[in-house]
Design a protein around this motif. Structure first.
Motif, PDB file in Angstrom:
ATOM      1  N   UNK A  85     -40.170   5.110 -50.373  1.00 26.25           N
ATOM      2  CA  UNK A  85     -38.747   5.398 -50.180  1.00 26.25           C
ATOM      3  C   UNK A  85     -38.506   6.895 -49.990  1.00 26.25           C
ATOM      4  N   UNK A  86     -39.165   7.716 -50.832  1.00 24.33           N
ATOM      5  CA  UNK A  86     -38.953   9.165 -50.756  1.00 24.33           C
ATOM      6  C   UNK A  86     -39.456   9.725 -49.429  1.00 24.33           C
ATOM      7  N   UNK A  87     -40.597   9.185 -48.963  1.00 20.37           N
ATOM      8  CA  UNK A  87     -41.260   9.803 -47.798  1.00 20.37           C
ATOM      9  C   UNK A  87     -40.966   9.076 -46.489  1.00 20.37           C
ATOM     10  N   UNK A  88     -39.896   8.301 -46.458  1.00 18.25           N
ATOM     11  CA  UNK A  88     -39.606   7.494 -45.266  1.00 18.25           C
ATOM     12  C   UNK A  88     -39.382   8.371 -44.019  1.00 18.25           C
ATOM     13  N   UNK A  89     -38.647   9.476 -44.171  1.00 15.37           N
ATOM     14  CA  UNK A  89     -38.406  10.353 -43.010  1.00 15.37           C
ATOM     15  C   UNK A  89     -39.639  11.192 -42.670  1.00 15.37           C
ATOM     16  N   UNK A  90     -40.307  11.828 -43.660  1.00 14.53           N
ATOM     17  CA  UNK A  90     -41.559  12.521 -43.327  1.00 14.53           C
ATOM     18  C   UNK A  90     -42.571  11.633 -42.593  1.00 14.53           C
ATOM     19  N   UNK A  91     -42.598  10.329 -42.943  1.00 18.85           N
ATOM     20  CA  UNK A  91     -43.517   9.407 -42.257  1.00 18.85           C
ATOM     21  C   UNK A  91     -43.096   9.228 -40.795  1.00 18.85           C
ATOM     22  N   UNK A 139     -41.003  16.638 -55.562  1.00 19.56           N
ATOM     23  CA  UNK A 139     -39.579  16.301 -55.691  1.00 19.56           C
ATOM     24  C   UNK A 139     -39.301  15.500 -56.962  1.00 19.56           C
ATOM     25  N   UNK A 140     -40.232  14.623 -57.306  1.00 23.95           N
ATOM     26  CA  UNK A 140     -40.061  13.828 -58.528  1.00 23.95           C
ATOM     27  C   UNK A 140     -40.030  14.743 -59.752  1.00 23.95           C
ATOM     28  N   UNK A 141     -40.889  15.748 -59.731  1.00 19.61           N
ATOM     29  CA  UNK A 141     -40.932  16.730 -60.821  1.00 19.61           C
ATOM     30  C   UNK A 141     -39.620  17.501 -60.898  1.00 19.61           C
ATOM     31  N   UNK A 145     -33.494   9.374 -57.057  1.00 22.86           N
ATOM     32  CA  UNK A 145     -34.423   9.162 -55.945  1.00 22.86           C
ATOM     33  C   UNK A 145     -33.678   9.291 -54.613  1.00 22.86           C
ATOM     34  N   UNK A 146     -32.456   8.743 -54.566  1.00 25.65           N
ATOM     35  CA  UNK A 146     -31.644   8.868 -53.354  1.00 25.65           C
ATOM     36  C   UNK A 146     -31.382  10.323 -52.986  1.00 25.65           C
ATOM     37  N   UNK A 147     -31.143  11.151 -54.017  1.00 27.73           N
ATOM     38  CA  UNK A 147     -30.877  12.578 -53.785  1.00 27.73           C
ATOM     39  C   UNK A 147     -32.120  13.277 -53.265  1.00 27.73           C
ATOM     40  N   UNK A 148     -33.273  13.052 -53.916  1.00 26.81           N
ATOM     41  CA  UNK A 148     -34.469  13.785 -53.475  1.00 26.81           C
ATOM     42  C   UNK A 148     -35.010  13.244 -52.149  1.00 26.81           C
ATOM     43  N   UNK A 149     -34.749  11.962 -51.859  1.00 25.18           N
ATOM     44  CA  UNK A 149     -35.162  11.438 -50.547  1.00 25.18           C
ATOM     45  C   UNK A 149     -34.471  12.215 -49.431  1.00 25.18           C
ATOM     46  N   UNK A 150     -33.226  12.622 -49.687  1.00 25.46           N
ATOM     47  CA  UNK A 150     -32.479  13.395 -48.687  1.00 25.46           C
ATOM     48  C   UNK A 150     -33.048  14.808 -48.502  1.00 25.46           C
ATOM     49  N   UNK A 151     -33.853  15.247 -49.479  1.00 26.35           N
ATOM     50  CA  UNK A 151     -34.447  16.585 -49.395  1.00 26.35           C
ATOM     51  C   UNK A 151     -35.887  16.543 -48.885  1.00 26.35           C
ATOM     52  N   UNK A 152     -36.453  15.339 -48.736  1.00 22.90           N
ATOM     53  CA  UNK A 152     -37.900  15.206 -48.548  1.00 22.90           C
ATOM     54  C   UNK A 152     -38.426  15.845 -47.274  1.00 22.90           C
ATOM     55  N   UNK A 153     -37.675  15.784 -46.194  1.00 15.06           N
ATOM     56  CA  UNK A 153     -38.177  16.317 -44.926  1.00 15.06           C
ATOM     57  C   UNK A 153     -37.763  17.772 -44.710  1.00 15.06           C
ATOM     58  N   UNK A 154     -37.181  18.377 -45.756  1.00 15.03           N
ATOM     59  CA  UNK A 154     -36.810  19.790 -45.647  1.00 15.03           C
ATOM     60  C   UNK A 154     -35.581  20.037 -44.788  1.00 15.03           C
TER      61      UNK A 154
END
Length: 378
Positions: free
Chosen positions: A99-105, A121-123, A147-156
């Motif tokens: 879920x977190x890395x969906x956009x980076x993938x 991000x989890x940390x 998790x929803x918040x950090x997923x939005x940050x995952x791809x920078x």
């Protein structure tokens, strides 16, 4: 200087001539936290969804980082923009890692880079690493929203859209997540566009607030200016009459009441030095700063006592997860946080995370006392 996001005479008109958004113009600079607020049907969500082209404007232009959105491929655009919604939108059949890395993938990041980003991000939101292998249903509502918040940050992504993300949460979880988002935004310098119908949330989070009604922007200004100079009766009613600043308009920001001489120590100093400094200054806590006065954490007497035999330097035992406020934050929000949570004091930082002071419970009680006493005297 060019603005990062700009709406220029933008309207959205549906069939039958219904104007969801009516000729609005405003601009946002990079790193701002903008709240769109208004009653149901005011056009706030439509305005936000035009930024990632989930809705296209009928008239006018929207530019992001100098590029017209009309000329930008919607799919590519959405991969550049973080998005957090109220019901979170986590994929139930996918692990938290996926879920977190969906956009980076989708952006074809290598697997090791995706894994590193997910752990980092989890940390950041203080969740254990083994959560990566869990599924959304195994997490609480508040944990899922983190998790929803950090997923939005995952791809920078530099810009994050948030559509009433905490509306369904209980008040305590909601307040904790508001603090988290504000701290992440300050730390990472993201531009956030946040839709809410809660004035307290808007005042607490934003650098500027856009108040909307019937598709128009009625007022667009800082929380302090809106509280002091509401544009009309609609804005006054939205604010409500029980705000502290109405009782005490001359005290506005934390910077006005903070003590500017907090007792500090650097991480490399020994525990003996820390104890000696505490004794000299008659305090039980020291704020830890680096050579450039950036706030790094704190160390207290209880912590020293607990670790005295197995630690040598302050850096070995200092607490790095601490609550702090910005010197431009409103006193009314800080009062609520400190008094409600029972904190003795809270460090104050500037926009670059330099320690500039502390606010004590005593100082806040004085402000409340003066406001109430002033009202009684009047």
């Amino acid at each position: 200087m060019a603005h990062y996001l700009e709406f220029d005479h933008v309207s959205k008109i549906y069939r039958g001539g219904n104007k969801a958004v009516d000729d609005i113009s405003f601009s946002v600079d990079q790193g701002e936290f903008i709240c769109l607020i208004g009653t149901s049907g005011s056009g706030k969500t439509t305005t936000m969804r035009m930024i990632n082209r989930m809705i296209n404007p009928t008239h006018g232009t929207i530019t992001l980082d100098g590029h017209s959105l009309a000329d930008t491929d919607p799919v590519k655009l959405r991969r550049q923009i973080g998005y957090v919604i109220q019901n979170i939108g986590l994929m139930p059949h996918m692990t938290i890692r996926d879920n977190i890395t969906i956009v980076p993938k989708l952006l074809k990041w290598p697997e090791d880079k995706r894994e590193q980003k997910a752990k980092e991000l989890l940390k950041l939101v203080e969740l254990p690493e083994d959560f990566l292998d869990r599924y959304p249903s195994q997490l609480s509502g508040g944990q899922q929203q983190r998790i929803g918040v950090i997923r939005a940050l995952a791809a920078g992504q530099d810009i994050i859209l948030m559509d009433e993300p905490f509306g369904a949460l209980d008040p305590i979880t909601r307040e904790a997540l508001q603090d988290l988002v504000k701290q992440l935004q300050t730390k990472m310098g993201k531009t956030i566009i946040f839709v809410t119908h809660d004035m307290d949330e808007a005042l607490n989070l934003s650098s500027r607030i856009a108040i909307m009604d019937h598709g128009k922007i009625i007022q667009f200004d800082t929380p302090a200016e809106i509280l002091r100079h509401p544009a009309n009766d609609f804005v006054k009613n939205l604010i409500g009459h029980d705000r502290l600043l109405e009782a005490k308009p001359d005290v506005e920001t934390v910077g006005q009441i903070m003590l500017t001489t907090p007792v500090t120590i650097t991480p490399d100093k020994s525990l003996e030095t820390a104890i000696k400094l505490m004794r000299e200054r008659r305090v039980d806590t020291l704020l830890v700063v680096d050579e450039d006065q950036h706030l790094k954490g704190l160390v207290d007497l209880e912590n020293i006592d607990h670790h005295y035999r197995d630690a040598t330097a302050v850096s070995d035992i200092m607490l790095t997860k601490i609550n702090y406020v910005n010197q431009t934050d409103l006193v009314r929000d800080t009062i609520e946080r400190i008094l409600k949570r029972g904190w003795k004091y809270v460090p104050v930082v500037d926009d670059q995370q330099h320690l500039v002071g502390i606010v004590t419970r005593t100082a806040l009680v004085d402000v409340v006392y003066d406001a109430v006493w002033g009202e009684i005297a009047d």
